[in-house]
Write an enzyme that holds these catalytic residues in place. Structure first.
Site, PDB file in Angstrom:
ATOM      1  N   ASP A  14       0.685  -1.187  -0.063  1.00  0.00           N
ATOM      2  CA  ASP A  14       0.091   0.008  -0.097  1.00  0.00           C
ATOM      3  C   ASP A  14       0.710   1.405   0.201  1.00  0.00           C
ATOM      4  O   ASP A  14       0.316   2.267   0.438  1.00  0.00           O
ATOM      5  CB  ASP A  14      -1.095  -0.071   1.277  1.00  0.00           C
ATOM      6  CG  ASP A  14      -1.873  -1.259   1.189  1.00  0.00           C
ATOM      7  OD1 ASP A  14      -2.218  -1.584   0.070  1.00  0.00           O
ATOM      8  OD2 ASP A  14      -2.007  -1.763   2.488  1.00  0.00           O
ATOM      9  N   LYS A  17       1.853   2.123  -5.151  1.00  0.00           N
ATOM     10  CA  LYS A  17       2.292   1.734  -6.573  1.00  0.00           C
ATOM     11  C   LYS A  17       1.405   1.920  -7.528  1.00  0.00           C
ATOM     12  O   LYS A  17       2.250   2.501  -8.701  1.00  0.00           O
ATOM     13  CB  LYS A  17       2.560   0.107  -6.416  1.00  0.00           C
ATOM     14  CG  LYS A  17       3.692  -0.266  -5.484  1.00  0.00           C
ATOM     15  CD  LYS A  17       3.655  -1.794  -5.117  1.00  0.00           C
ATOM     16  CE  LYS A  17       2.628  -2.322  -4.430  1.00  0.00           C
ATOM     17  NZ  LYS A  17       2.450  -2.098  -2.933  1.00  0.00           N
ATOM     18  N   GLY A  41      -4.024  -4.381  -4.193  1.00  0.00           N
ATOM     19  CA  GLY A  41      -5.272  -3.240  -4.810  1.00  0.00           C
ATOM     20  C   GLY A  41      -4.190  -1.993  -5.026  1.00  0.00           C
ATOM     21  O   GLY A  41      -3.998  -1.346  -4.204  1.00  0.00           O
ATOM     22  N   HIS A  42      -4.180  -1.858  -6.234  1.00  0.00           N
ATOM     23  CA  HIS A  42      -3.542  -0.688  -6.596  1.00  0.00           C
ATOM     24  C   HIS A  42      -4.413   0.307  -7.174  1.00  0.00           C
ATOM     25  O   HIS A  42      -5.087   0.073  -8.247  1.00  0.00           O
ATOM     26  CB  HIS A  42      -2.384  -1.317  -7.873  1.00  0.00           C
ATOM     27  CG  HIS A  42      -1.459  -2.021  -7.321  1.00  0.00           C
ATOM     28  ND1 HIS A  42      -0.465  -2.485  -8.172  1.00  0.00           N
ATOM     29  CD2 HIS A  42      -1.147  -2.349  -6.165  1.00  0.00           C
ATOM     30  CE1 HIS A  42       0.321  -3.536  -7.447  1.00  0.00           C
ATOM     31  NE2 HIS A  42       0.002  -3.362  -6.062  1.00  0.00           N
ATOM     32  N   ARG A 144       3.720 -28.829  -6.310  1.00  0.00           N
ATOM     33  CA  ARG A 144       3.682 -29.510  -7.826  1.00  0.00           C
ATOM     34  C   ARG A 144       2.477 -30.148  -7.839  1.00  0.00           C
ATOM     35  O   ARG A 144       2.192 -31.092  -8.595  1.00  0.00           O
ATOM     36  CB  ARG A 144       4.867 -30.482  -7.650  1.00  0.00           C
ATOM     37  CG  ARG A 144       6.128 -29.770  -7.992  1.00  0.00           C
ATOM     38  CD  ARG A 144       7.496 -30.799  -7.460  1.00  0.00           C
ATOM     39  NE  ARG A 144       7.186 -31.019  -6.105  1.00  0.00           N
ATOM     40  CZ  ARG A 144       8.127 -31.958  -5.561  1.00  0.00           C
ATOM     41  NH1 ARG A 144       9.121 -32.377  -5.915  1.00  0.00           N
ATOM     42  NH2 ARG A 144       7.886 -32.188  -4.296  1.00  0.00           N
ATOM     43  N   GLN A 224       2.289  -5.922  -3.105  1.00  0.00           N
ATOM     44  CA  GLN A 224       2.695  -6.049  -1.717  1.00  0.00           C
ATOM     45  C   GLN A 224       3.985  -5.239  -1.676  1.00  0.00           C
ATOM     46  O   GLN A 224       4.102  -4.300  -2.329  1.00  0.00           O
ATOM     47  CB  GLN A 224       3.015  -7.328  -1.392  1.00  0.00           C
ATOM     48  CG  GLN A 224       1.817  -8.524  -1.199  1.00  0.00           C
ATOM     49  CD  GLN A 224       1.367  -8.822  -2.477  1.00  0.00           C
ATOM     50  OE1 GLN A 224       1.737  -9.398  -3.362  1.00  0.00           O
ATOM     51  NE2 GLN A 224      -0.181  -8.529  -2.938  1.00  0.00           N
TER      52      GLN A 224
HETATM   53  P1  IMO Z   1      -0.588  -3.985  -2.519  1.00  0.00           P
HETATM   54  O1  IMO Z   1      -0.013  -4.814  -3.623  1.00  0.00           O
HETATM   55  C1  IMO Z   1      -0.841  -4.642   1.773  1.00  0.00           C
HETATM   56  C2  IMO Z   1      -0.864  -8.638   3.556  1.00  0.00           C
HETATM   57  C3  IMO Z   1      -2.255  -9.194   4.208  1.00  0.00           C
HETATM   58  C4  IMO Z   1      -1.585 -10.038   5.033  1.00  0.00           C
HETATM   59  C5  IMO Z   1      -0.601 -10.656   4.345  1.00  0.00           C
HETATM   60  C6  IMO Z   1      -0.939 -12.089   3.935  1.00  0.00           C
HETATM   61  O2  IMO Z   1      -2.055  -3.395  -2.564  1.00  0.00           O
HETATM   62  O3  IMO Z   1       0.297  -3.085  -1.676  1.00  0.00           O
HETATM   63  P2  IMO Z   1      -2.156 -12.843   1.636  1.00  0.00           P
HETATM   64  O4  IMO Z   1      -3.813 -12.369   1.509  1.00  0.00           O
HETATM   65  O5  IMO Z   1      -1.040 -12.374   0.585  1.00  0.00           O
HETATM   66  O6  IMO Z   1      -2.225 -14.100   2.238  1.00  0.00           O
HETATM   67  O7  IMO Z   1      -1.910 -11.723   3.171  1.00  0.00           O
HETATM   68  O8  IMO Z   1      -0.074  -9.675   3.590  1.00  0.00           O
HETATM   69  N1  IMO Z   1      -1.025  -8.041   2.158  1.00  0.00           N
HETATM   70  C7  IMO Z   1      -1.114  -6.794   1.740  1.00  0.00           C
HETATM   71  N2  IMO Z   1      -1.150  -5.746   2.445  1.00  0.00           N
HETATM   72  N3  IMO Z   1      -0.973  -4.385   0.414  1.00  0.00           N
HETATM   73  C8  IMO Z   1      -1.134  -5.770  -0.195  1.00  0.00           C
HETATM   74  O9  IMO Z   1      -0.977  -5.555  -1.379  1.00  0.00           O
HETATM   75  C9  IMO Z   1      -1.030  -6.633   0.448  1.00  0.00           C
HETATM   76  N4  IMO Z   1      -1.187  -8.367   0.162  1.00  0.00           N
HETATM   77  C10 IMO Z   1      -1.156  -8.828   1.080  1.00  0.00           C
HETATM   78  O10 IMO Z   1      -2.860  -8.028   4.728  1.00  0.00           O
HETATM   79  O11 IMO Z   1      -1.236  -9.285   6.363  1.00  0.00           O
HETATM   80 MG    MG Z   2      -3.179  -2.766  -1.221  1.00  0.00          MG
END
Ligand code: IMO
Ligand code: MG
Length: 422
Positions: A14, A17, A41-42, A144, A224
């Site tokens: 977050d 990006k 979530g971009h 796999r 992420q």
């Molecule tokens: P963007 O690309 C923020 C966090 C989740 C959780 C951990 C594992 O928008 O920056 P998962 O669903 O991957 O098994 O969750 O990672 N998480 C994110 N936090 N931005 C994201 O994506 C995230 N994608 C996963 O909240 O703590």
């Molecule tokens: Mg996000």
């Protein structure tokens, strides 16, 4: 031969990006996602409208771009189909601008159920997953057992789907005693598969390397953040993929020698959504102020994000492992109205000071702060670095001297226009 540039998040996701890729895309013909999936979530804002992309690369709004969903990505056909329909409704011709790797793994409806069952079983120790089925899908990939995009073209696809689903059913019943009904979701999933079959499902690694030999500028878009990396993040409170720059090589099929610029994005403060260590987290009104001013609520799940001051220890760790060549500072406008701004410059653990990111961040880790005077003025209309107040520049220059990397882009607001490129 051209090199592939990379843009990725240096914190816990977050970082903004979506906006950065949107600002950078005029320089690139090809935008490629290399890891993660609909847990991302971009958000993009332009022409007074907001868009959130989960699987589709953020270059999709620009004409003439090719948007690649690489082999390292995990795809949920329901979510991807929804994204495609939403974009098409606003006039974006997705079909002519997107290609999908045959090697990208599919998130089955039962993967989502496994995610939910696993989180429920963890109780208080839950990861705080987005529950999109990311973890179970990557588990099947490394175990796999996975189904890949290329499999949808095979006459044996349904058979393979049913075999994997049966395996999941058994785990859900026997291991988790988990009750669920995926009938509706499964029907939408099959519809999604039919829609995706209209797109080029190809060996994207060959395409991407061809673009490189053709000197087409390529940007790899991370999802992420570095502190959520499965190897180097705050394990086990991480996602299931390598979010670091090295993930570009495995997630797109390009050699390490082909990596060019690495743009590292960070917010002027820190946020985290979901569970796990967050040394600079604020539980007071300052944290609440950051959350309200920064609209820190998840773009994927709507959850309120945890907020705190900038953590230089974590940031320097991320800069090191990614080989960041240029920093991008986001949401600095959110700090416009603070008398004092703090930055964590080290941790105190059991009475000792450390300045590296430890193996385990336990509750005993106390951040050591350096205080900066706030600039207390509206910067959103400023368009050059020179216009910025002295206190703002001091903050920027401190981060540059600590990381040894210059900040090339400063974002002063959500809109495309509210950006200073130095
Ligand atoms: P963007 O690309 C923020 C966090 C989740 C959780 C951990 C594992 O928008 O920056 P998962 O669903 O991957 O098994 O969750 O990672 N998480 C994110 N936090 N931005 C994201 O994506 C995230 N994608 C996963 O909240 O703590
Ligand atoms: Mg996000």
């Amino acid at each position: 031969m051209k090199k592939i540039d990379v843009v990725l998040g240096l914190q816990w996701g977050d970082e903004g990006k979506g906006k950065v890729v949107d600002v950078l895309t005029p320089r690139y013909n090809v935008i490629a996602r290399f890891q993660g999936g609909p847990n991302a979530g971009h958000s993009l804002h332009f022409n007074n409208k907001s868009y959130v992309l989960h699987t589709i690369p953020s270059g999709i709004f620009r004409d003439g771009t090719i948007n690649v969903i690489g082999n390292g990505v995990v795809v949920d056909p329901v979510i991807l189909a929804e994204e495609i329909h939403e974009l098409e409704a606003t006039g974006v011709d997705v079909l002519s601008k997107m290609i999908i790797s045959k090697r990208a793994h599919l998130i089955l409806p039962t993967h989502r159920m496994l995610d939910a069952a696993s989180e429920a079983a963890k109780g208080a120790g839950k990861i705080g997953s987005t529950l999109k089925g990311i973890g179970p899908t990557y588990m099947d990939k490394t175990g796999r057992n996975g189904l890949r995009m290329g499999d949808v073209l095979s006459p044996a696809f349904l058979e393979r789907y049913n075999a994997l689903k049966a395996k999941h059913d058994e785990i859900l019943r026997l291991q988790y005693n988990f009750e669920y009904d995926i009938t509706e979701y499964e029907a939408k999933w099959m519809e999604g598969i039919e829609l995706l079959k209209k797109f080029p499902i190809v060996d994207t690694e060959i395409e991407v390397n061809k673009y490189l030999t053709e000197d087409k500028p390529i940007l790899a878009e991370g999802a992420q953040g570095s502190m959520l990396d499965v190897d180097f993040g705050t394990y086990p409170f991480v996602t299931s993929s390598n979010t670091l720059c090295s993930g570009v090589c495995t997630g797109l099929g390009v050699a390490p020698t082909r990596i060019g610029e690495v743009y590292g994005i960070f917010k002027a403060y820190c946020t985290r959504v979901g569970s796990g260590p967050f040394p600079t987290e604020l539980f007071d009104e300052t944290g609440e102020k950051l959350r309200q001013l920064g609209h820190e609520f998840g773009a994927t799940t709507g959850r309120p994000r945890r907020c705190g001051w900038l953590d230089m220890v974590a940031l320097k760790y991320a800069v090191m492992m990614n080989g960041v060549t240029s920093l991008i500072m986001m949401k600095s406008d959110i700090l416009n109205d603070f008398d004092t701004i703090k930055v964590c410059v080290g941790y105190e653990v059991n009475g000792e000071r450390i300045d590296y990111f430890p193996f385990e961040v336990a509750d005993e880790v106390t951040p050591i702060y350096r205080e900066f005077k706030g600039w207390n003025c509206d910067t959103t209309k400023m368009r050059t670095y020179d216009e910025l107040p002295a206190e703002f520049k001091e903050y920027v220059e401190y981060i540059e001297s600590e990381t040894g990397v210059s900040i090339g882009i400063i974002s002063l607001g959500p809109d495309r226009e509210e950006t200073i490129v130095r």
